[in-house]
Design an enzyme around this catalytic site. Structure first.
Site, mmCIF file in Angstrom:
data_model
loop_
_atom_site.group_PDB
_atom_site.id
_atom_site.type_symbol
_atom_site.label_atom_id
_atom_site.label_comp_id
_atom_site.label_asym_id
_atom_site.label_seq_id
_atom_site.Cartn_x
_atom_site.Cartn_y
_atom_site.Cartn_z
ATOM 1 N N TYR A 154 2.576 -5.221 -1.453
ATOM 2 C CA TYR A 154 3.180 -3.924 -1.794
ATOM 3 C C TYR A 154 4.443 -4.118 -2.635
ATOM 4 O O TYR A 154 4.602 -3.515 -3.702
ATOM 5 C CB TYR A 154 3.495 -3.189 -0.490
ATOM 6 C CG TYR A 154 4.116 -1.837 -0.645
ATOM 7 C CD1 TYR A 154 3.356 -0.745 -1.056
ATOM 8 C CD2 TYR A 154 5.464 -1.627 -0.348
ATOM 9 C CE1 TYR A 154 3.922 0.520 -1.177
ATOM 10 C CE2 TYR A 154 6.044 -0.373 -0.459
ATOM 11 C CZ TYR A 154 5.266 0.695 -0.876
ATOM 12 O OH TYR A 154 5.834 1.943 -1.001
ATOM 13 N N LYS A 158 4.906 -3.079 -6.580
ATOM 14 C CA LYS A 158 5.919 -2.094 -6.962
ATOM 15 C C LYS A 158 6.939 -2.718 -7.933
ATOM 16 O O LYS A 158 7.402 -2.061 -8.859
ATOM 17 C CB LYS A 158 6.635 -1.553 -5.722
ATOM 18 C CG LYS A 158 5.749 -0.694 -4.824
ATOM 19 C CD LYS A 158 5.377 0.606 -5.508
ATOM 20 C CE LYS A 158 4.687 1.578 -4.561
ATOM 21 N NZ LYS A 158 4.315 2.836 -5.226
HETATM 22 N N1 LIG Z 1 6.575 6.919 2.688
HETATM 23 C C1 LIG Z 1 7.499 6.006 2.436
HETATM 24 O O1 LIG Z 1 8.239 5.553 3.311
HETATM 25 C C2 LIG Z 1 7.661 5.519 1.009
HETATM 26 C C3 LIG Z 1 8.799 4.758 0.689
HETATM 27 C C4 LIG Z 1 8.972 4.287 -0.611
HETATM 28 C C5 LIG Z 1 8.023 4.574 -1.573
HETATM 29 N N2 LIG Z 1 6.927 5.311 -1.245
HETATM 30 C C6 LIG Z 1 5.945 5.557 -2.294
HETATM 31 O O2 LIG Z 1 5.743 6.951 -2.444
HETATM 32 C C7 LIG Z 1 4.407 7.202 -2.862
HETATM 33 C C8 LIG Z 1 3.769 8.215 -1.927
HETATM 34 O O3 LIG Z 1 3.801 7.700 -0.591
HETATM 35 P P1 LIG Z 1 3.402 8.596 0.669
HETATM 36 O O4 LIG Z 1 4.316 8.243 1.790
HETATM 37 O O5 LIG Z 1 3.274 10.007 0.258
HETATM 38 O O6 LIG Z 1 1.966 7.984 1.013
HETATM 39 P P2 LIG Z 1 0.618 8.716 1.482
HETATM 40 O O7 LIG Z 1 0.932 9.898 2.335
HETATM 41 O O8 LIG Z 1 -0.224 7.618 2.038
HETATM 42 O O9 LIG Z 1 0.001 9.284 0.134
HETATM 43 C C9 LIG Z 1 -0.501 8.439 -0.846
HETATM 44 C C10 LIG Z 1 -1.240 9.296 -1.837
HETATM 45 O O10 LIG Z 1 -1.752 8.442 -2.868
HETATM 46 C C11 LIG Z 1 -3.136 8.766 -3.033
HETATM 47 N N3 LIG Z 1 -3.904 7.638 -3.542
HETATM 48 C C12 LIG Z 1 -4.070 6.432 -2.988
HETATM 49 N N4 LIG Z 1 -4.880 5.687 -3.754
HETATM 50 C C13 LIG Z 1 -5.241 6.465 -4.819
HETATM 51 C C14 LIG Z 1 -6.065 6.259 -5.947
HETATM 52 N N5 LIG Z 1 -6.716 5.112 -6.153
HETATM 53 N N6 LIG Z 1 -6.218 7.276 -6.832
HETATM 54 C C15 LIG Z 1 -5.574 8.458 -6.635
HETATM 55 N N7 LIG Z 1 -4.780 8.710 -5.570
HETATM 56 C C16 LIG Z 1 -4.630 7.725 -4.672
HETATM 57 C C17 LIG Z 1 -3.601 9.164 -1.652
HETATM 58 O O11 LIG Z 1 -4.832 9.819 -1.741
HETATM 59 P P3 LIG Z 1 -5.919 9.798 -0.526
HETATM 60 O O12 LIG Z 1 -5.590 10.986 0.322
HETATM 61 O O13 LIG Z 1 -7.226 9.883 -1.198
HETATM 62 O O14 LIG Z 1 -5.742 8.485 0.187
HETATM 63 C C18 LIG Z 1 -2.437 10.006 -1.193
HETATM 64 O O15 LIG Z 1 -2.526 11.312 -1.698
HETATM 65 C C19 LIG Z 1 3.703 5.843 -2.872
HETATM 66 O O16 LIG Z 1 3.677 5.321 -4.164
HETATM 67 C C20 LIG Z 1 4.575 4.997 -1.978
HETATM 68 O O17 LIG Z 1 4.476 3.631 -2.279
HETATM 69 C C21 LIG Z 1 6.737 5.792 0.019
#
Ligand SMILES: NC(=O)c1ccc[n+]([C@@H]2O[C@H](COP(=O)([O-])OP(=O)(O)OC[C@H]3O[C@@H](n4cnc5c(N)ncnc54)[C@H](OP(=O)(O)O)[C@@H]3O)[C@@H](O)[C@H]2O)c1
Length: 245
Positions: A154, A158
């Site tokens: 990851y 990133k």
């Molecule tokens: N949550 C945290 O603590 C955190 C911290 C730092 C950065 N981030 C970043 O913020 C972003 C969103 O995170 P989140 O917490 O919202 O995660 P999440 O709830 O798991 O959502 C991830 C989203 O990405 C979509 N996705 C995954 N693979 C895909 C693909 N191949 N094509 C299109 N869509 C795809 C998922 O769709 P599906 O529903 O189909 O799986 C889901 O809608 C990510 O890039 C993550 O790395 C998150």
């Protein structure tokens, strides 16, 4: 231009909008007057509900790591007239200590997080070159800067976004195309929530402000996609409450 005005009528393409942070970014952009073209992978009742409230929301289903999905997303924006900004939010994690990490997990994380970003950048830039204007926002993570035990794939994927962002900015600097990386810390959205409670507690303790809220990060992403952020280019914006070790 200030506040909502800076987003009014702007056409913004977004990936991973079905749930979590992506859904919150879509909602914030729409509430602030942007026209949103949203990629989603799995069917999402929440996204459908959002479209009921904002019928102008355009939804495009696809796996963003496949070139066709990037092409379709950009084409859908262009059918609205132009593409002002792109936010690559879709991301996955497959956490495991390095020595136990299956190569398939490493590959899949890079496929979505980095290959997806490359494909989207490639096709978005082609559209932006024609209009000599555009913004790409890459959603990264504090793990890419500081590392995080158990997140080698990851964090590395990133961190790849940081090199991609800086390079795209240099290649297209004279075409009005700007990039920025937004690197949040631990959030109250999907990827953060999925973690073991002990890990959440330990990670939250590393930030001076604890766990971050998806709504605040969505507002930051919306600002970065707005005309108000036009002088921000090729940098990494940390929105992590002050991560320390
Ligand atoms: N949550 C945290 O603590 C955190 C911290 C730092 C950065 N981030 C970043 O913020 C972003 C969103 O995170 P989140 O917490 O919202 O995660 P999440 O709830 O798991 O959502 C991830 C989203 O990405 C979509 N996705 C995954 N693979 C895909 C693909 N191949 N094509 C299109 N869509 C795809 C998922 O769709 P599906 O529903 O189909 O799986 C889901 O809608 C990510 O890039 C993550 O790395 C998150």
């Amino acid at each position: 231009m200030t506040g909502t005005e800076a987003l009014e009528g702007r056409i913004v393409a977004l990936t991973g909008a079905g749930r979590g942070l992506g859904l919150q970014i879509a909602r914030t952009l729409l509430e602030r007057g942007a026209r949103v073209v949203a990629n989603f992978r799995s069917p999402s009742a929440d996204l459908e509900q959002l479209r009921e409230k904002f019928p102008e929301l355009v939804l495009v289903q696809g796996d963003i790591a496949e070139e066709e999905a990037a092409i379709e997303l950009v084409a859908a924006a262009r059918r609205l007239g132009r593409l002002d900004a792109v936010i690559h939010n879709a991301g996955i994690a497959r956490d495991q200590l390095l020595v136990r990490m299956p190569v398939e997990d490493w590959d899949e994380v890079h496929r979505v997080n980095l290959r997806g970003a490359f494909l989207l950048s490639k096709h978005a830039v082609k559209a932006m070159l024609r209009q000599r204007y555009g913004r790409i926002v890459y959603i990264s993570s504090g793990a890419a800067i500081l590392g995080n035990a158990g997140q080698a794939a990851y964090a590395a994927s990133k961190a790849g976004l940081h090199g991609l962002s800086a390079t795209v900015a240099q290649e297209y600097r004279s075409y009005g195309i700007r990039t920025v990386v937004l690197a949040p810390g631990l959030l109250d959205t999907g990827l953060g929530e999925a973690l073991d409670e002990k890990i959440i507690e330990e990670k939250a303790g590393r930030s001076m402000l604890g766990i971050g809220s998806g709504t605040q990060i969505a507002a930051t992403a919306a600002f970065l996609a707005s005309a108000d952020a036009d002088y921000i280019n090729a940098v990494i914006i940390r929105a992590d409450g002050g991560l320390v070790y």
